[in-house]
Design a protein around this motif. Structure first.
Motif, PDB file in Angstrom:
ATOM      1  N   ARG A  47       0.832  -1.203   0.000  1.00  0.00           N
ATOM      2  CA  ARG A  47       0.000   0.000   0.000  1.00  0.00           C
ATOM      3  C   ARG A  47       0.868   1.255   0.000  1.00  0.00           C
ATOM      4  O   ARG A  47       2.048   1.218   0.329  1.00  0.00           O
ATOM      5  CB  ARG A  47      -0.928  -0.001   1.214  1.00  0.00           C
ATOM      6  N   THR A  53      -3.972   4.139   0.063  1.00  0.00           N
ATOM      7  CA  THR A  53      -4.592   3.218  -0.901  1.00  0.00           C
ATOM      8  C   THR A  53      -5.257   2.069  -0.140  1.00  0.00           C
ATOM      9  O   THR A  53      -4.862   1.747   0.982  1.00  0.00           O
ATOM     10  CB  THR A  53      -3.555   2.661  -1.886  1.00  0.00           C
ATOM     11  N   PHE A  64       2.029  -0.371  -6.301  1.00  0.00           N
ATOM     12  CA  PHE A  64       2.252   0.989  -6.767  1.00  0.00           C
ATOM     13  C   PHE A  64       3.755   1.268  -6.765  1.00  0.00           C
ATOM     14  O   PHE A  64       4.480   0.826  -5.876  1.00  0.00           O
ATOM     15  CB  PHE A  64       1.544   2.001  -5.865  1.00  0.00           C
ATOM     16  N   GLU A 117      -1.450  15.750  -4.776  1.00  0.00           N
ATOM     17  CA  GLU A 117      -1.548  14.431  -5.383  1.00  0.00           C
ATOM     18  C   GLU A 117      -0.168  13.901  -5.718  1.00  0.00           C
ATOM     19  O   GLU A 117       0.783  14.653  -5.933  1.00  0.00           O
ATOM     20  CB  GLU A 117      -2.375  14.477  -6.681  1.00  0.00           C
ATOM     21  N   CYS A 174       1.472  11.040  -8.471  1.00  0.00           N
ATOM     22  CA  CYS A 174       1.226  10.177  -9.614  1.00  0.00           C
ATOM     23  C   CYS A 174       2.166   8.976  -9.558  1.00  0.00           C
ATOM     24  O   CYS A 174       3.295   9.086  -9.079  1.00  0.00           O
ATOM     25  CB  CYS A 174       1.439  10.930 -10.922  1.00  0.00           C
ATOM     26  N   ARG A 197       0.285   1.930 -11.281  1.00  0.00           N
ATOM     27  CA  ARG A 197      -0.460   0.943 -10.495  1.00  0.00           C
ATOM     28  C   ARG A 197      -0.516  -0.366 -11.257  1.00  0.00           C
ATOM     29  O   ARG A 197      -0.799  -0.387 -12.456  1.00  0.00           O
ATOM     30  CB  ARG A 197      -1.892   1.425 -10.228  1.00  0.00           C
ATOM     31  N   VAL A 229      -1.905   6.439 -12.357  1.00  0.00           N
ATOM     32  CA  VAL A 229      -2.960   6.915 -11.464  1.00  0.00           C
ATOM     33  C   VAL A 229      -2.464   8.114 -10.673  1.00  0.00           C
ATOM     34  O   VAL A 229      -1.261   8.343 -10.536  1.00  0.00           O
ATOM     35  CB  VAL A 229      -3.423   5.808 -10.489  1.00  0.00           C
ATOM     36  N   ILE A 287      -2.933   9.709  -6.844  1.00  0.00           N
ATOM     37  CA  ILE A 287      -3.374   9.398  -5.482  1.00  0.00           C
ATOM     38  C   ILE A 287      -3.388  10.698  -4.691  1.00  0.00           C
ATOM     39  O   ILE A 287      -2.357  11.366  -4.535  1.00  0.00           O
ATOM     40  CB  ILE A 287      -2.431   8.382  -4.804  1.00  0.00           C
ATOM     41  N   THR A 301      -8.068   9.774  -2.070  1.00  0.00           N
ATOM     42  CA  THR A 301      -8.782   9.569  -3.335  1.00  0.00           C
ATOM     43  C   THR A 301      -7.810   9.004  -4.374  1.00  0.00           C
ATOM     44  O   THR A 301      -6.604   9.265  -4.327  1.00  0.00           O
ATOM     45  CB  THR A 301      -9.385  10.883  -3.854  1.00  0.00           C
ATOM     46  N   LEU A 302      -8.352   8.246  -5.323  1.00  0.00           N
ATOM     47  CA  LEU A 302      -7.522   7.638  -6.356  1.00  0.00           C
ATOM     48  C   LEU A 302      -8.217   7.778  -7.698  1.00  0.00           C
ATOM     49  O   LEU A 302      -9.387   7.422  -7.837  1.00  0.00           O
ATOM     50  CB  LEU A 302      -7.247   6.171  -6.023  1.00  0.00           C
ATOM     51  N   ARG A 303      -7.495   8.314  -8.694  1.00  0.00           N
ATOM     52  CA  ARG A 303      -8.057   8.494 -10.028  1.00  0.00           C
ATOM     53  C   ARG A 303      -7.151   7.826 -11.048  1.00  0.00           C
ATOM     54  O   ARG A 303      -5.931   8.007 -11.021  1.00  0.00           O
ATOM     55  CB  ARG A 303      -8.176   9.982 -10.379  1.00  0.00           C
ATOM     56  N   GLU A 304      -7.732   7.059 -11.964  1.00  0.00           N
ATOM     57  CA  GLU A 304      -6.945   6.516 -13.060  1.00  0.00           C
ATOM     58  C   GLU A 304      -6.766   7.598 -14.110  1.00  0.00           C
ATOM     59  O   GLU A 304      -7.725   8.267 -14.518  1.00  0.00           O
ATOM     60  CB  GLU A 304      -7.614   5.296 -13.667  1.00  0.00           C
TER      61      GLU A 304
END
Length: 643
Positions: free
Chosen positions: A97, A114, A125, A136, A138, A141, A157, A159, A164-167
């Motif tokens: 993680r 995560t 990651f 954030e 980057c 992943r 991604v 983080i 929060t996590l965004r692809e």
């Protein structure tokens, strides 16, 4: 004192050699502070995180049980990034993680960012990079999608520090972490697909960042077939710097967003390297159009306006990526012919080169340290073979007049690795006892350009074997080594060359293979991880057309041709060269009458990290050589050999 080679008493114990076997890694410069990770062999092999303020002693940031490491591509990628505060975001080995540690208020406790994966290490990651704004991070992943070793999906991604996590993008099978332009309008990254490896062919991509933070369609700025971009950094909002090799050498290019590229300092030398670990950096922008660069292991300054690359006047050191820099300061990790790997800070204004870290005690007396000699041999095809000779060295012992020493031919891994002629604790363990070592940069090694690297295309198990044998035979012919007491050793790809040599040439009496590949067809058919699952397409051949070649070259198909005893050493958690390879070979050896030993180690992956493992392996190897080469080493238990 006069005593036969191999029997010399040495103050360098296996425990001392093991304790210094792992040095610093991932050095970085954040504001005025140095940060780095460092293996702790005596603490179960975990990786700790350190920082040092100017003029102050280094401080360990994360104590046990934190292990700042990840298994992206199994080899791992950059495991931490430092943000303002200071705050550090890092990956932890045990659960894979990502965690946030806020040090702004003193010693905080890491907080996970995560989620806990549904299966152990089901999410990984690596190659962490700060995104502009500081809210954030980057990274790459990896998602494990099934039971097979190639059931993996990768994406870039973002983080958030709030969890929060965004692809962002999934453009290729393999990618490096994204690099945002200074104005936040574009993102650049490097990607490649099977069957290419990142030193064969990659693509430098750029894409717009939409107002909502998502990433649009990408364009390829550089790279492609027979060109490998290995690093990218933004120069300004309209161009990037990329290290790539369209002319056969990794050089630094400035590439505009329309694809216009210019080599800023053409040179027939390598300013890049193989991207085995995501996040490696071979150059670092400084100031006034200057860049710190690694020129095949030497630290140099590239002046963009003059188009020159100038080596720095420094102590004899070999430098490793990643480099970091700012203004006139360069930070990196280096070691010398008789000095351990350490973090160094170089001030270009003053010329000072300061060692920041103090290596652990052991191997301190230079009288016991062999000074490696750079040599160049000639291969059977007329090609040059660079190598480094580590002679038997002791202030207390000499061999009887007329006796020639046994020699170990050391084969590096990769096979796109490279030996740099620096202090090696394992080599010293042997040389201080009267056993010479020669480390060979055979065809396929990096640091000598694409043409030299591609000598191995379709020829793995041929060129590497022939080059190493040529070096061993030359040492015997010139009277440096005893022709009857030559051995070969290596790990991973070096373990392959060890076993392939013992089953194809009659140069060596024995060999030690650490976590080797022994069965090419099985390894290429589901017994290794995704990153290298199609590597053999280039260095052996495409399947199924060349299946017979796989069978013909594999040591497991030629057990009856084994030239002498073999020692195999294997970590039981190795996902790259799994234990089944050695198990299969050991089963074939049983009852043949050929002496052999197979040692396994719990809790070890690819490459041994625990001090007790390294020590046990060295003692077993020394006992093995003594039994086969005809000497009685001092102070090690006798390794039991099977027949």
């Amino acid at each position: 004192m006069i005593s036969p080679y191999g029997t010399w008493a040495s103050p360098i114990s296996s425990a001392e050699a093991a304790a210094v076997a792992s040095g610093p890694q991932w050095a970085g410069l954040y504001a005025d502070q140095l940060w780095w990770a460092e293996g702790q062999p005596t603490e179960g092999g975990r990786v700790a995180l350190f920082r040092a303020r100017p003029g102050a002693e280094p401080v360990r940031v994360l104590g046990a049980p934190w292990n700042v490491r990840n298994r992206v591509h199994e080899y791992g990628g950059r495991p931490y990034v430092v943000l303002d505060g200071p705050r550090v975001v890092f990956t932890n080995w045990d659960d894979q993680r990502v965690y946030l540690l806020d040090l702004s208020g003193g010693d905080g406790e890491p907080v996970p960012l995560t989620p806990e994966p549904a299966t152990r290490h089901g999410l990984r990651f690596g190659d962490l990079v700060a995104r502009p704004g500081g809210t954030e991070v980057c990274c790459v992943r990896e998602e494990i999608t099934g039971p097979g070793p190639t059931d993996v999906r990768r994406s870039l991604v973002a983080i958030g520090l709030d969890g929060t996590l965004r692809e962002l993008k999934s453009s290729h099978r393999f990618m490096t972490a994204p690099q945002c332009s200074p104005d936040g309008r574009h993102m650049a990254w490097i990607g490649w697909n099977h069957p290419d490896m990142p030193w064969d062919a990659t693509e430098l991509c750029v894409a717009p960042i939409r107002p909502d933070g998502s990433v649009g369609a990408h364009r390829v700025l550089a790279g492609g077939r027979d060109e490998a971009v290995c690093q990218v950094e933004w120069a300004d909002n309209e161009s990037v710097y990329g290290v790539t090799d369209p002319d056969g050498w990794w050089n630094l290019f400035r590439i505009d967003l329309d694809g216009t590229a210019r080599n800023v300092a053409p040179i027939a030398d390598e300013l890049g390297g193989p991207l085995w670990k995501l996040g490696a950096r071979w150059f670092a922008p400084l100031s006034d159009g200057r860049h710190a660069v690694l020129r095949a292991g030497s630290l140099a300054v590239l002046d963009e306006s003059a188009g020159t690359v100038t080596d720095l006047d420094l102590p004899p050191l070999s430098w490793l990526p990643p480099l970091a820099g700012s203004g006139s300061t360069i930070v990196g990790i280096a070691s010398g012919p008789t000095s351990h790997g350490a973090v160094y800070r170089v001030d270009l204004d003053t010329g000072d080169c300061v060692r920041v870290t103090t290596p652990p005690a052991g191997l301190d007396d230079p009288a016991w340290l062999p000074v490696p000699e750079a040599r160049v041999f000639t291969g059977p095809d007329g090609q040059r073979i660079p190598a480094y000779l580590y002679p038997p060295t002791s202030p207390d012992f000499a061999a009887p007049e007329g006796e020639l020493p046994p020699y170990l031919v050391h084969v590096h891994g990769g096979p796109t690795g490279r030996i740099s002629g620096t202090l090696d604790s394992e080599f010293t363990y042997f040389t201080s006892r009267g056993i010479g070592v020669v480390a060979v940069n055979y065809g396929g090694s990096t640091g000598y350009g694409r043409e030299f690297r591609e000598r191995l295309r379709g020829q793995w198990g041929v060129v590497d074997v022939e080059d190493c044998a040529a070096v061993a035979s030359a040492l015997a012919a010139e009277g440096t080594a005893d022709p009857e007491r030559l051995a070969i050793r290596g790990g991973s790809a070096g373990g392959w060359t060890t076993a392939a040599s013992l089953t194809s040439v009659k140069v060596y009496r024995c060999g030690a293979a650490y976590y080797p590949i022994l069965d090419l067809l099985a390894w290429a058919s589901g017994e290794t991880h995704d990153f290298e699952s199609q590597y053999l397409d280039s260095i052996v051949g495409r399947l199924p057309e060349t299946e017979q070649r796989y069978l013909d070259r594999s040591p497991c198909s030629r057990v009856d041709r084994l030239a002498g005893p073999i020692l195999m050493l294997q970590g039981l958690e190795d996902e790259i060269c799994p234990p089944v390879q050695c198990e299969r070979f050991a089963a074939q050896l049983a009852g043949t009458g050929i002496e052999h030993a197979y040692l396994t180690f719990e809790g070890e992956q690819h490459g041994f990290r625990k001090a007790e493992t390294v020590a046990a392996a060295l003692e077993a190897e020394l006992s093995f050589y003594g039994q086969v080469l005809g000497f009685v080493p001092v102070g090690v238990p006798t390794l039991e050999l099977s027949r």
